[in-house]
Design a protein around this motif. Structure first.
Motif, mmCIF file in Angstrom:
data_model
loop_
_atom_site.group_PDB
_atom_site.id
_atom_site.type_symbol
_atom_site.label_atom_id
_atom_site.label_comp_id
_atom_site.label_asym_id
_atom_site.label_seq_id
_atom_site.Cartn_x
_atom_site.Cartn_y
_atom_site.Cartn_z
ATOM 1 N N ARG A 1 0.789 -1.245 0.000
ATOM 2 C CA ARG A 1 0.000 0.000 0.000
ATOM 3 C C ARG A 1 0.815 1.286 0.000
ATOM 4 O O ARG A 1 0.377 2.298 -0.519
ATOM 5 N N ASP A 2 1.998 1.263 0.565
ATOM 6 C CA ASP A 2 2.794 2.492 0.665
ATOM 7 C C ASP A 2 3.672 2.760 -0.548
ATOM 8 O O ASP A 2 4.368 3.773 -0.583
ATOM 9 N N PHE A 3 3.634 1.892 -1.557
ATOM 10 C CA PHE A 3 4.593 2.008 -2.651
ATOM 11 C C PHE A 3 3.956 2.317 -4.000
ATOM 12 O O PHE A 3 4.585 2.162 -5.039
ATOM 13 N N ARG A 4 2.717 2.800 -3.996
ATOM 14 C CA ARG A 4 2.048 3.237 -5.224
ATOM 15 C C ARG A 4 2.551 4.636 -5.556
ATOM 16 O O ARG A 4 2.630 5.501 -4.691
ATOM 17 N N ASP A 5 2.920 4.852 -6.813
ATOM 18 C CA ASP A 5 3.365 6.188 -7.228
ATOM 19 C C ASP A 5 2.224 7.186 -7.096
ATOM 20 O O ASP A 5 1.062 6.865 -7.350
ATOM 21 N N ALA A 6 2.568 8.406 -6.754
ATOM 22 C CA ALA A 6 1.563 9.449 -6.564
ATOM 23 C C ALA A 6 0.812 9.781 -7.847
ATOM 24 O O ALA A 6 -0.309 10.291 -7.802
ATOM 25 N N ASP A 7 1.397 9.485 -9.011
ATOM 26 C CA ASP A 7 0.720 9.799 -10.265
ATOM 27 C C ASP A 7 -0.262 8.707 -10.688
ATOM 28 O O ASP A 7 -0.904 8.840 -11.728
ATOM 29 N N LEU A 8 -0.410 7.669 -9.879
ATOM 30 C CA LEU A 8 -1.410 6.636 -10.147
ATOM 31 C C LEU A 8 -2.605 6.848 -9.230
ATOM 32 O O LEU A 8 -2.452 7.335 -8.110
ATOM 33 N N PRO A 9 -3.798 6.473 -9.686
ATOM 34 C CA PRO A 9 -4.970 6.657 -8.822
ATOM 35 C C PRO A 9 -4.874 5.759 -7.596
ATOM 36 O O PRO A 9 -4.291 4.672 -7.647
ATOM 37 N N TYR A 10 -5.461 6.224 -6.487
ATOM 38 C CA TYR A 10 -5.457 5.414 -5.272
ATOM 39 C C TYR A 10 -6.184 4.103 -5.538
ATOM 40 O O TYR A 10 -5.688 3.033 -5.237
ATOM 41 N N LYS A 11 -7.372 4.192 -6.088
ATOM 42 C CA LYS A 11 -8.156 3.018 -6.468
ATOM 43 C C LYS A 11 -8.808 3.288 -7.814
ATOM 44 O O LYS A 11 -9.021 4.429 -8.193
ATOM 45 N N ILE A 12 -9.156 2.221 -8.506
ATOM 46 C CA ILE A 12 -9.918 2.318 -9.746
ATOM 47 C C ILE A 12 -11.376 2.098 -9.358
ATOM 48 O O ILE A 12 -11.720 1.049 -8.812
ATOM 49 N N VAL A 13 -12.214 3.096 -9.599
ATOM 50 C CA VAL A 13 -13.612 3.026 -9.200
ATOM 51 C C VAL A 13 -14.474 3.058 -10.451
ATOM 52 O O VAL A 13 -14.463 4.042 -11.189
ATOM 53 N N ALA A 14 -15.216 1.986 -10.692
ATOM 54 C CA ALA A 14 -16.020 1.868 -11.911
ATOM 55 C C ALA A 14 -17.121 2.918 -11.984
ATOM 56 O O ALA A 14 -17.519 3.324 -13.066
#
Length: 138
Positions: free
Chosen positions: A104-117
């Motif tokens: 959870r702590d290693f997602r790049d900031a330029d990617l969305p937190y979650k993909i929400v349909a």
């Protein structure tokens, strides 16, 4: 026994913060993100192909046991359904990573937190798209 909880937390933190885990977690976010983007585009293309087929053949069915148009329509629908399922699976993996202790702590900031349909529009410095919902063309 008395120190096992503390030791377990310490061991988990060591694993989580290892260079190998950090690199793999970040790479997995990017791999899943690009897979979702690709699957969603392929799904939209497959849905457009199915829609075009249905417009060209509004009455599929010749009344015989073998109808090549019905078979083609079924194959196109199966492709759409398969891509939709694949896309949703990868969205689930991406979203699950946002809650996993080691990722959870290693997602790049330029990617969305979650993909929400329900809110498929996402824009950032690195990505901009409006059809990212695993449902094909509208």
């Amino acid at each position: 026994m008395a120190t096992s909880n503390t030791k377990g937390r310490g061991d988990a933190a060591i694993i989580k913060n290892s260079a190998t885990n950090r690199i793999e977690a970040q790479a997995q976010y990017h791999d899943n993100f690009e897979s979702i983007r690709s699957l969603d585009q392929r799904l939209s293309d497959a849905q457009a192909t199915l829609d075009a087929f249905n417009r060209q053949h509004p009455t599929v069915g010749n009344g015989t046991a073998y109808d090549p148009l019905a078979e083609q329509q079924t194959n196109l629908q199966t492709t759409v359904t398969g891509l939709q399922q694949q896309c949703r699976r990868v969205v689930g993996e991406y979203n699950a990573s946002t809650e996993q202790y080691t990722a959870r702590d290693f997602r790049d900031a330029d990617l969305p937190y979650k993909i929400v349909a329900t809110d498929p529009v996402f824009t950032s410095n690195q990505a901009a798209f409006s059809d990212f919902d695993c449902v094909g063309s509208k």
